[in-house]
Design an enzyme around this catalytic site. Structure first.
Site, short mmCIF file in Angstrom:
data_model
loop_
_atom_site.label_atom_id
_atom_site.label_comp_id
_atom_site.label_asym_id
_atom_site.label_seq_id
_atom_site.Cartn_x
_atom_site.Cartn_y
_atom_site.Cartn_z
CB CYS A 1 -18.88 -24.24 43.24
SG CYS A 1 -19.81 -24.89 41.84
CE LYS A 2 -11.85 -28.62 41.24
NZ LYS A 2 -11.18 -29.89 40.84
#
Length: 275
Positions: free
Chosen positions: A155-156
């Site tokens: 997850c950025k």
């Protein structure tokens, strides 16, 4: 035209290119979402959270009547606080496989993967980069440079992997953000409707008794009242509502998708157990 007489697009000979790669510093494994390099999406996340918190509690909830104002502060305050806690936990937890956390030295540079020796990074539950035996559902994340147990995705927005150890904190973070945006949407729609039906119902704060003009509204009346004209308030409300709707659609879709995945995996596990 090459003004300086230097070709920036030239390709190094293979021998020189390999030599350059040998002298490049090898990457380190990242511990969690606070480990460098940080991602620009993190800054966007925190900026959005702070902005939504300020406009919700400082501008729009004060427009509600006293009883609804107290209820909105309690409910929205609980949702925003819960989201902050689970979001921080999801970022801070190291989702790496147990053997990686116990045996791996995070300060030691990662070895270079040699495809001439191994076809895959993980073979027979042994990771040739982490150099440890990992669980069956572990996957090596190239962004974090480590094996993650029960890998779901990188997850950025968290700048961290989502795996077995922090999945539910990630899920609660998405759910609380979606419910928070839904609550903001309800408040904003009420303010819009009430403005066109009976704007006096939005001027319940005692400070409005000192203002004679109906074209003047107060922002942040509880802390530092800022008088502005009607177009300013409406412009802020429209921009926040559009941002709110866009965020709710995206987060709502992600929330429903993970509910579907949970139901699918539960059904699959039940079928396997019955068989």
């Amino acid at each position: 035209m090459n003004i300086c007489g230097f070709n920036r697009n030239r390709v190094l000979p293979e021998a020189q290119e390999n030599n350059v790669k040998k002298h490049l510093p090898r990457p380190l494994s990242r511990v969690n979402g606070w480990s460098p390099p940080l991602h620009s999406f993190q800054a966007l996340t925190w900026t959005t959270y702070l902005t939504m918190s300020i406009v919700t509690f400082g501008i729009f909830i004060p427009f509600l009547q006293t009883t609804w104002k107290r209820a909105a502060n309690i409910v929205m305050g609980g949702v925003f606080t819960f989201h902050l806690i689970v979001h921080l936990i999801a970022i801070t937890i190291d989702p790496a496989d147990n053997n990686v956390r116990l045996k791996k030295d995070y300060m030691k540079p990662m070895p270079t993967f040699d495809r001439s020796k191994h076809a895959h990074v993980i073979q027979n539950q042994y990771c040739h980069l982490c150099e440890v035996t990992v669980s069956k559902k572990a996957k090596h994340c190239s962004s974090c440079n480590k094996c993650v147990s029960g890998f779901d995705h990188h997850c950025k927005w968290l700048n961290n992997c989502v795996g077995r150890r922090n999945y539910w904190f990630f899920f609660c973070s998405v759910a609380s953000a979606a419910f928070g945006l839904l609550g903001m949407m309800i408040i904003l729609l009420y303010v819009f409707i009430q403005y066109f039906v009976d704007p006096d119902e939005l001027r319940t704060d005692p400070l409005y008794k000192e203002i004679s003009s109906e074209n003047i509204w107060l922002l942040f009346p509880s802390l530092w009242p800022v008088p502005v004209k009607t177009p300013v308030v409406l412009s802020i409300a429209v921009m926040v509502l559009l941002l709110d709707i866009a965020g709710f659609v995206l987060l709502g879709h992600l929330f429903l998708f993970h509910i579907y995945l949970s139901m699918y995996h539960s059904s699959l596990a039940t079928l396997v157990h019955l068989s």
